[in-house]
Scaffold this motif. Structure first.
Motif: not given
Length: 478
Positions: A128-135, A138-139, A144-147, A432-436
């Motif tokens: 909801a807060i990032t607009g992501a549509t998949s696990y 969201a990462w 970041g995309e690199s990991t 980890i996602m929440l912390k970032s």
């Protein structure tokens, strides 16, 4: 161990409360990152963030779902209550053999379920807060995309374990059904025959929409199984190992009631059950999908759906685990249906229901594994020709079948998969996602959001600890 058990129980009580109180009312904003890139994040409004009292946040494609809350709850329960629940009695038998062991086991099932529900809710809120549509998305938008390959590959391997579990159960179930008909067919022959004649053609289908209605049979089959197990426990059909239906099963599968009761939960073997639960509750890679499909997906409605669904699932888990273990004690098999006589018509119908449901849901899980592998290999959709899809299907299905013929214990798959990937996907990655995300917000982060990071990271630390011990214990059962 006592301290750890107390901590887990404490968090199981506080997690749902925290999740309900921290439903986001934030607005979307871009905050700077290294290299000058902007990232969408939640920011503080005039009212306290993460409450259900005022404005609700949606991002990206959110708000376009059409599923009602009741439909979401049914589908979520269906996603959580899978074949893994049939191995839970063996998880209790890993540390106990007396029916009193059901009490601490039920507490563990409820505790792990509550934490899993909190993190399932957290994943939806991150979308909801990032607009992501998949696990993976969201990462990418938080860490970041690199990991992003880390959670992506974890999801693929975890779905492989799920398909493997399906094959194990189908091999055992069809072998037992053949025996009911008076035919002696080994599980290996049953599995190979079923794979070649039924599973392979289904997995080669390019459109699986016609199979979706059959997945509804899964919940009906599990409900029937729970009721049938309760009937067999209370009518005492397997109470005596020297008479009744118990005489029709192998000696190793007959009831074994001993003296290791509730206090046995403080042994290291209890971690086998804990890690099996991490697999049993695993549906978290689908959390973004469920969030996006929910009609009017405010955080308040989302939390209601999640915690109601997981509460129902917890009751399912406790019911089947308790009835199976109370009936067979320390002899509870990794697939509890194996403990029941092939001459038991009541449980025979349960085998048929479970087999029917698994056969037609198998390709749905299989395609998730195959497509995830293609995504990991970065194969463009336009290059995914029928020939390439077929070849990958042959390879994956062949590998699954080969492994399923070597490994016969479903409880090992459940405990090992839960100790490794299950713990990571449920506890570690969301934290980890929440912390970032909160770190990227900088001074815009509220005190409540910063405090929730500590809560999530505590769950992550517990998950890592349980995973390390659980992996050692699971490998020790080989």
């Amino acid at each position: 161990m006592k301290l750890l058990s107390s901590l887990i129980l404490l968090f199981s009580v506080t997690a749902p409360i925290a999740g309900a109180r921290r439903a986001s009312t934030s607005s979307l904003a871009s905050v700077p990152r290294r290299g000058g890139k902007q990232r969408v994040a939640f920011v503080k409004n005039d009212v306290a963030s993460w409450t259900n009292d005022s404005r609700e946040v949606r991002g990206g494609e959110q708000g376009t779902g059409t599923a009602t809350m009741s439909n979401e709850m049914f589908n979520m329960v269906k996603a959580v209550v899978g074949v893994g629940v049939l191995s839970l009695p063996a998880g209790i038998a890993a540390f106990g053999d007396n029916p009193t062991a059901v009490v601490p086991a039920a507490i563990l099932i409820a505790t792990i379920g509550a934490i899993a529900a909190y993190n399932f809710s957290l994943l939806g809120r991150l979308c909801a807060i990032t607009g992501a549509t998949s696990y993976r998305g969201a990462w990418e938008k938080t860490v970041g995309e690199s990991t992003a390959w880390i959670p992506g590959s974890s999801c693929v391997i975890k779905t492989f374990f799920a398909v493997l579990a399906y094959s194990l159960v189908l091999g055992d179930t069809f072998s037992a059904l053949f025996k009911t008909l008076g035919m002696t067919v080994s599980r290996e022959v049953s599995l190979i025959g079923l794979t070649l004649t039924v599973l392979l053609p289904l997995c080669l289908l390019k459109d699986l929409s016609s199979l979706a209605p059959f997945s509804l049979a899964g919940i009906a089959g599990m409900l029937y199984t729970a009721v049938a197990m309760a009937i067999r426990y209370f009518d005492g059909s397997y109470a005596s190992i020297d008479s009744g239906l118990a005489m029709d099963v192998a000696a190793s599968l007959r009831p074994d009631i001993g003296t290791k009761g509730a206090s046995a939960v403080f042994s290291n073997n209890a971690f086998i059950l804990i890690c099996m639960l991490s697999t049993a509750y695993m549906a978290h890679f689908n959390a973004p999908k469920f969030y996006l499909e929910l009609k009017d997906n405010t955080i308040a409605r989302w939390n209601t759906v999640v915690f109601t669904s997981f509460s129902i699932s917890i009751l399912f888990f406790i019911g089947i685990a308790a009835m199976g273990f109370a009936t067979f004690g320390g002899a509870s098999n990794g697939l509890i249906l194996n403990n029941y006589s092939t001459k038991d018509s009541l449980m025979g119908f349960s085998r048929v229901a479970v087999a029917f449901a698994l056969v037609f849901t198998y390709p749905l899980a299989f395609v998730g594994c195959r497509d995830g592998l293609l995504e990991m290999m970065k194969v463009p959709k336009e290059e995914r020709t029928d020939a390439k899809l077929n070849n990958i299907t042959f390879i994956i299905l062949g590998a699954v079948t080969a492994v399923a013929m070597k490994i016969t214990d479903l409880s090992f798959i459940m405990s090992f998969g839960g100790a490794t990937l299950g713990n990571a996907l449920i506890y570690v990655y969301p934290a980890i996602m929440l912390k970032s995300a909160v770190k990227n917000m900088g001074e815009n982060a509220t005190k409540a959001q910063k405090m929730e990071v500590y809560l999530a990271m505590t769950f992550a630390a517990i998950g890592i600890g349980m995973g390390c011990i659980g992996t050692k214990m699971a490998l020790g059962t080989l």
